[in-house]
Scaffold this active site. Structure first.
Site, PDB file in Angstrom:
ATOM      1  N   LYS A   1       0.803  -1.229   0.000  1.00  0.00           N
ATOM      2  CA  LYS A   1       0.000   0.000   0.000  1.00  0.00           C
ATOM      3  C   LYS A   1       0.831   1.272   0.000  1.00  0.00           C
ATOM      4  CE  LYS A   1      -4.322  -1.879   1.326  1.00  0.00           C
ATOM      5  NZ  LYS A   1      -5.531  -1.893   2.095  1.00  0.00           N
TER       6      LYS A   1
ATOM      7  N   GLY B   1      -8.976  -7.438   2.353  1.00  0.00           N
ATOM      8  CA  GLY B   1     -10.097  -8.057   3.070  1.00  0.00           C
ATOM      9  C   GLY B   1     -10.378  -7.401   4.413  1.00  0.00           C
TER      10      GLY B   1
ATOM     11  N   ILE C   1     -10.190   9.351   7.955  1.00  0.00           N
ATOM     12  CA  ILE C   1     -11.147  10.287   7.351  1.00  0.00           C
ATOM     13  C   ILE C   1     -12.487  10.076   8.059  1.00  0.00           C
ATOM     14  CG2 ILE C   1     -12.202  11.065   5.177  1.00  0.00           C
ATOM     15  CD1 ILE C   1      -9.203  11.143   4.901  1.00  0.00           C
TER      16      ILE C   1
ATOM     17  N   HIS D   1     -16.952   5.405   0.690  1.00  0.00           N
ATOM     18  CA  HIS D   1     -16.024   4.623  -0.126  1.00  0.00           C
ATOM     19  C   HIS D   1     -16.549   4.677  -1.560  1.00  0.00           C
ATOM     20  CE1 HIS D   1     -13.449   0.927  -0.998  1.00  0.00           C
ATOM     21  NE2 HIS D   1     -14.175   1.102  -2.089  1.00  0.00           N
TER      22      HIS D   1
ATOM     23  N   GLU E   1      -9.697   2.677  -5.521  1.00  0.00           N
ATOM     24  CA  GLU E   1     -10.594   2.961  -4.405  1.00  0.00           C
ATOM     25  C   GLU E   1     -10.240   4.313  -3.786  1.00  0.00           C
ATOM     26  OE1 GLU E   1     -11.824  -1.489  -2.950  1.00  0.00           O
ATOM     27  OE2 GLU E   1     -10.279  -0.488  -1.778  1.00  0.00           O
TER      28      GLU E   1
ATOM     29  N   ASN F   1      -7.047  -2.133  -6.578  1.00  0.00           N
ATOM     30  CA  ASN F   1      -7.220  -3.579  -6.659  1.00  0.00           C
ATOM     31  C   ASN F   1      -6.986  -4.006  -8.100  1.00  0.00           C
ATOM     32  OD1 ASN F   1      -7.786  -3.925  -3.929  1.00  0.00           O
ATOM     33  ND2 ASN F   1      -9.935  -3.424  -4.227  1.00  0.00           N
TER      34      ASN F   1
ATOM     35  N   ARG G   1      -7.440  -6.449 -10.097  1.00  0.00           N
ATOM     36  CA  ARG G   1      -8.154  -7.696 -10.388  1.00  0.00           C
ATOM     37  C   ARG G   1      -9.621  -7.385 -10.637  1.00  0.00           C
ATOM     38  NH1 ARG G   1     -11.056  -7.714  -5.669  1.00  0.00           N
ATOM     39  NH2 ARG G   1      -9.918  -7.029  -3.843  1.00  0.00           N
TER      40      ARG G   1
ATOM     41  N   VAL H   1     -15.337  -7.968  -6.588  1.00  0.00           N
ATOM     42  CA  VAL H   1     -16.568  -8.680  -6.215  1.00  0.00           C
ATOM     43  C   VAL H   1     -17.805  -7.982  -6.797  1.00  0.00           C
ATOM     44  CG1 VAL H   1     -18.019  -9.368  -4.252  1.00  0.00           C
ATOM     45  CG2 VAL H   1     -15.528  -9.548  -4.073  1.00  0.00           C
TER      46      VAL H   1
ATOM     47  N   ARG I   1     -24.525  -8.536  -1.109  1.00  0.00           N
ATOM     48  CA  ARG I   1     -23.727  -9.747  -0.920  1.00  0.00           C
ATOM     49  C   ARG I   1     -24.445 -10.633   0.101  1.00  0.00           C
ATOM     50  NH1 ARG I   1     -17.302  -8.188  -0.648  1.00  0.00           N
ATOM     51  NH2 ARG I   1     -17.333  -6.475  -2.133  1.00  0.00           N
TER      52      ARG I   1
END
Ligand code: ADP
Ligand code: ADP
Ligand code: MG
Length: 502
Positions: free
Chosen positions: A115, A162, A201, A206, A273, A288, A290, A293, A336
């Site tokens: 990160k 995660g 923050i 998000h 993000e 990310n 990839r 989700v 989800r």
């Protein structure tokens, strides 16, 4: 050109990827553990390979074995999300051994996986980042660094993912204990205990931007997603477009994301993000590298098949569309669905699914790995399905989701369906101005229990069960008498089985 696809994953995402392969007429290869031998993805693929003969081994983290299967079958590898998807060493080995990895370059995965590195790269590419330390901190300098950044702060794992290894600290006296806990959680989850500091923050949203790039320097965005409904820093409901972001901010954010990805030479699908404060200031959080989700909400509003495009791009095709050709329509929401009991603080609820009735009909999409008879085990992620709805506007997407949730019936295990029903009636959610503190501050968990107890369907089910039991007892008295010496448990077990037509 890719001729075959191996999915190095399980669950709903393996099914999701296989479906696009079928649309593209590409043969598929599944891998599975002993525990997953009855799973849907194993049946759906043309070929399936068990990656461990050991019954107790439930891991999909087997680079060596997976690479060998890919080579033997001549397949490219799609890693899905989780597992090996952000493992740069694995992507590099694929590159070295001539196996196509359906994702970005190993080099980019490696950089974005740390990160603090990702923050430096993005800052250099002109993206505003969350204020914080450039380097990891230690027990010796953590006090000084936290003061420098200014409380409240967020301790975060360099290797984080995660929602793990993350801790908010408001006061200096809590810092040391929090630092120890974060470091040990990071060591356990990622085999790396390095921690850095970000400014916390307050009441953030998000917001993330979906990007798609090819190997020739073309990058487009597929708009943003609002993912502020979270539990333990993990998303549970996502939607697109964000009901909070103003048009002017949106334009700025999307342009910054595309420019940064062009600058770093990003290809494949990826997500930037951001945290956004109440005044619409936004700061890069992480990238990310990839498939995400929550990609179905983007697909619903843009019509793009992200998996198909990832496969085409990995095979060397240029981006199939220009930015101007992307038409954003309506609004979409994703819930989800987890095998967890929302009435008992979201305790895991493993077990066999006895009954499953899936929602169908207009503007509803279900990505799932569940079927009646499937056993949800504790070994894997408890997410068993993603339910997505679309509408011409947000109100209509919400109505469609409510309808779909009402149709969705899963018996045998507890699921988070009642939780989603509650959120979709919450006035703050309906107004569309919610932040990541929503579940802790705006959502009445007790109400969930009251609702469950008042639900007429519960009463009807209870009455039917009672009736069924009485009938069974009467039938047992009238027609069968336990054999002398036979256990009553066995006797009733047999009756139960014949009643269920097993
Ligand atoms: P997304 O934004 O796509 O939800 P997440 O970072 O939440 O991305 O992770 C995606 C999936 O991978 C989730 O199902 C999550 O549980 C799993 N995952 C990601 N990183 C880890 C990790 N380090 N350990 C365990 N599971 C992880
Ligand atoms: P992960 O890799 O686990 O997905 P992220 O850095 O993406 O970690 O953060 C996950 C979530 O944690 C965010 O969506 C947000 O809710 C919370 N979070 C992370 N960093 C901050 C921060 N600096 N301030 C406030 N909330 C944060
Ligand atoms: Mg994240």
């Amino acid at each position: 050109m890719i001729k075959k696809v191996l999915v190095a994953n399980r669950g709903e995402i393996a099914m999701r990827i296989f479906r696009s392969c079928r649309v593209m007429n590409l043969p598929t290869v599944a891998i599975y553990t002993h525990a997953d031998r009855g799973a849907l993805h194993v049946r759906y693929a043309e070929e399936a390979y068990c990656i461990s003969e050991n019954e107790a081994d439930t891991s999909y983290l087997k680079p060596e074995i997976i690479l060998n299967i890919a080579k033997k079958t001549g397949a490219a590898i799609h890693p899905g999300y989780g597992f090996l998807s952000e493992n740069a060493d694995f992507a590099r080995r694929c590159e070295e051994e001539g196996v196509v990895f359906i994702g970005p370059s190993a080099d980019i995965i490696a950089k974005m996986g740390i990160k603090t590195e990702a923050r430096k790269i993005m800052e250099a590419a002109g993206v505003p980042i969350v204020p914080g330390t450039k380097e990891p901190v230690s027990m010796e300098n953590v006090h000084a660094k936290a003061k420098e950044v200014g409380y409240p702060i967020m301790l975060k794992a360099l290797a984080g993912g995660g929602g793990k290894g993350m801790r908010m600290v408001r006061k200096e006296e809590d810092l040391e204990a929090a630092f120890r806990m974060s470091a040990s959680e990071a060591a356990n989850s990622f085999g790396d205990d390095a921690i850095y500091i970000e400014k916390y923050i307050e009441n953030p949203h998000h917001i993330e931007v979906q990007v798609l790039g090819d190997k020739y320097g073309n990058v487009i965005h597929l708009y943003e997603r609002e993912c502020s409904i979270q539990r333990r820093n993990q998303k549970v409901i996502e939607e697109s477009p964000s009901p909070f972001v103003k048009e002017e901010t949106r334009k700025k954010m999307l342009a910054i994301a595309v420019a940064a990805c062009k600058k770093i030479g990003y290809y494949s699908a990826g997500t930037l993000e951001f945290m956004m404060d109440k005044d619409q200031n936004f700061y890069f959080l992480e990238m990310n590298t990839r498939l995400q989700v929550e990609h179905p909400v983007t697909e619903a509003c843009t019509g793009v098949d992200l998996v198909r495009d990832m496969i085409l791009i990995a095979g060397g095709s240029p981006l199939p569309y220009k930015q101007e050709e992307i038409e954003f329509r309506g609004a979409a929401i994703e819930c989800r669905i987890y095998a967890e009991d929302p009435e008992s603080n979201f305790m895991p609820s493993p077990g066999v699914i006895r009954v499953r009735e899936a929602p169908e009909g207009r503007n509803v999409r279900l990505d799932s790995c569940a079927y009646a008879g499937f056993e949800v085990s504790l070994h894997y992620d408890p997410m068993i399905a993603k339910l997505c709805s679309w509408g011409r506007n947000r109100e209509s997407a919400i109505s469609n989701m409510r309808r779909a949730l009402r149709e969705y019936k899963i018996l045998g295990i507890k699921t988070t369906i009642p939780f989603h029903q509650r959120v979709l009636q919450n006035s703050t959610f309906l107004k569309g101005n919610y932040d990541t503190t929503f579940i802790d501050t705006k959502f009445d968990k007790e109400e969930l229990k009251r609702r469950e107890n008042n639900d007429p369907t519960v009463a009807i089910i209870a009455a039917s069960l009672k009736h069924f039991e009485q009938e069974k007892e009467a039938a047992a008295r009238a027609t069968t008498v336990p054999l002398v010496g036979e256990s009553l448990w066995k006797h009733y077990g047999k009756l139960q089985m014949s009643a269920n037509n097993f």
